[in-house]
Design an enzyme around this catalytic site. Structure first.
Site, PDB file in Angstrom:
ATOM      1  N   SER A   1      -9.202  -1.066   7.528  1.00  0.00           N
ATOM      2  CA  SER A   1      -8.685  -0.843   6.178  1.00  0.00           C
ATOM      3  C   SER A   1      -7.972  -2.019   5.534  1.00  0.00           C
ATOM      4  O   SER A   1      -7.637  -1.965   4.356  1.00  0.00           O
ATOM      5  CB  SER A   1      -7.759   0.378   6.173  1.00  0.00           C
ATOM      6  OG  SER A   1      -8.502   1.548   6.393  1.00  0.00           O
TER       7      SER A   1
ATOM      8  N   SER B   1      -9.236   1.423   3.557  1.00  0.00           N
ATOM      9  CA  SER B   1      -8.531   2.255   2.596  1.00  0.00           C
ATOM     10  C   SER B   1      -7.511   1.505   1.743  1.00  0.00           C
ATOM     11  O   SER B   1      -6.982   2.043   0.771  1.00  0.00           O
ATOM     12  CB  SER B   1      -7.807   3.384   3.338  1.00  0.00           C
ATOM     13  OG  SER B   1      -6.861   2.847   4.263  1.00  0.00           O
TER      14      SER B   1
ATOM     15  N   LYS C   1       0.849  -1.192   0.000  1.00  0.00           N
ATOM     16  CA  LYS C   1       0.000   0.000   0.000  1.00  0.00           C
ATOM     17  C   LYS C   1       0.885   1.242   0.000  1.00  0.00           C
ATOM     18  O   LYS C   1       1.918   1.282   0.679  1.00  0.00           O
ATOM     19  CB  LYS C   1      -0.886  -0.041   1.245  1.00  0.00           C
ATOM     20  CG  LYS C   1      -1.868   1.101   1.400  1.00  0.00           C
ATOM     21  CD  LYS C   1      -2.677   0.886   2.671  1.00  0.00           C
ATOM     22  CE  LYS C   1      -3.732   1.942   2.890  1.00  0.00           C
ATOM     23  NZ  LYS C   1      -4.529   1.665   4.112  1.00  0.00           N
TER      24      LYS C   1
END
Length: 464
Positions: A179, A155, A80
């Site tokens: 997330s 996210s 990420k």
């Protein structure tokens, strides 16, 4: 088999490498081609072609010499884009950092590199990792490979989409309010939020230090266990890092689930989730019974919602402190939705924040007591109360009531976020639009192996 290299699991790749039937170089080349030609999901922000190729050649040489570094040697993964990567752009999904290049690696990146894992790219994210839809940010929106009109959760939406789209076999995510688990559920993959502090957060852009956790995302439970085997390590650079006895989570899977009990607080979610989500949950309950697990119904552990509210208070208060300098300097570079979200944090008093921290201690005790009273090994609840919504959608009607999509998405993931205890999300079903639902398995702290064993049984029984 080689025609489906991009669909192979960590376990399959590692086996092929050791038999010298496949090389890391072949795998990396296939995945790089996929990334450059088939990323219709907008899952990646940066692809690390040259670094990945060099790492693959190095791994191949180690295998030729019979000296692999670990089970992850030669395995490609994505991170990420809030994990700092030396000399590789790290954007946080924001216009503010669109050209930012760190001069050091996050500790977990270093740990994976030392194990021979190959970083193939940086995945897209909801701006500053502060949202569950992954359709807000400088590089947004991210699309769900299961249905391109739907959100991938967030996210860590890029990591979820990369896995579901067969662009990599493993990915890193961060989890504050859910997330890692939300995109795992939304994309039909597996995501682990480990015990707070089990995996180092050093070099990972923060949202809420008290709650943030770093976890692996994969397509199977066993692959997830392989990742955590390497990632779980004490780090003196991280003040939140904890010392824990080493556990081989993969070997623990062989212990099975005989004699286990799972507790279910139906009052927490039965009246607040979509019918399809509940249907999939009941399917998972039946699968666990079929696998030999005892199921016990227990009372709602947050009947008034005060603990959910307290977790949100901590999260937004800490987030606004992180962002205050940039909010003054770069207001116009924030997405309006994120800027307004951060402003909310300044409305709380110090007393509000301290009360929320005290409630966190109370809730940890309540969670553990609920498991003890039921003589249960873990709790199980849905991961999300809803299936993935349309990109850009901000309201949803559930059982006749209109709700904010953002508030609904993390309604159940907040439980583990607030306790700091582990939670594993695994798929529980797909609807007629090929959109998935998921369930979470929540054991006691540092009992990730329990969650993996139950998740493994569920995965093998449901065969989704």
């Amino acid at each position: 088999m080689k025609n489906d290299i991009n669909k192979m699991t960590i376990h399959e790749l590692a086996t092929q490498f050791r038999k010298k039937q496949l090389s890391p170089v072949e795998v990396v080349e296939v995945l790089l081609q996929e990334l450059h030609t088939n990323d219709k999901y907008n899952a990646f922000i940066t692809v690390t072609d040259d670094l990945a190729r060099q790492a693959a050649y190095d791994a191949e040489n180690r295998f030729l010499q019979g000296r692999p570094l670990s089970i992850l040697d030669g395995i490609p993964y994505a991170a990420k884009d809030i994990f700092f990567t030396k000399d590789v752009r790290t954007t946080m999904g924001s216009a503010i950092y669109k050209d930012f290049i760190p001069n050091y690696n996050a500790s977990v990146i270093e740990t994976l590199h030392a194990a021979g894992a190959i970083l193939i790219g940086k995945t897209n994210t909801h701006e500053f990792a502060s949202g569950g839809t992954s359709d807000v940010g400088y590089f947004a929106p991210i699309r769900n490979p299961r249905n391109l009109n739907k959100i991938p959760g967030g996210s860590s939406g890029g990591s979820g989409a990369a896995l579901a789209g067969y662009l990599c076999p493993a990915a890193l995510g961060s989890d504050t309010s859910g997330s890692v688990r939300l995109p795992a559920a939304a994309c039909g993959v597996v995501g682990m939020r480990p015990t707070h502090g089990l995996v180092s957060k050093y070099g990972v852009y923060p949202l809420s230090d008290t709650i943030d956790s770093v976890g692996p995302m994969t397509r199977t439970v066993k692959d997830n266990a392989y990742m955590l085997n390497v990632m779980a390590a004490y780090d003196k650079k991280d003040s939140w890092s904890i010392r824990a006895s080493p556990v081989n989570y993969v070997e623990e899977l062989d212990q099975g689930i005989k004699g286990m009990t799972v507790a279910i607080p139906y009052g927490l979610f039965q009246d607040s989730c979509e019918p399809f989500v509940f249907q999939c949950f009941e399917q998972a309950v039946s699968a666990l019974r079929d696998a030999g697990i005892q199921i016990k119904s227990i009372p709602n552990i947050d009947p008034t919602g005060e603990f959910t509210d307290a977790c949100r208070t901590i999260r937004i208060c800490e987030a606004c402190v992180v962002h205050e300098p940039n909010m003054h300097k770069h207001k116009n570079l924030y997405s309006p939705e994120i800027y307004e979200q951060m402003l909310e944090g300044f409305k709380y008093s110090a007393a509000d924040y301290i009360k929320a921290l005290r409630l966190q201690t109370v809730f940890k005790g309540r969670f553990l007591k609920a498991l003890d009273d039921a003589e249960a090994d873990a709790m199980m609840i849905p991961t999300m109360p809803i299936v993935p919504t349309d990109i850009g959608q901000r309201e949803i009607v559930i059982q006749g009531h209109t709700h904010s999509v953002h508030n609904r998405l993390g309604l159940y993931t907040i439980i583990a976020s607030f306790t700091g205890f582990p939670a594993l999300s695994v798929p529980s079903g797909f609807n007629e639009e090929n959109v998935p639902a998921g369930v979470q398995i929540l054991p006691r702290p540092l009992q990730e192996s329990i969650a993996y064993r139950i998740g493994f049984a569920l995965e093998n029984t449901l065969q989704l």
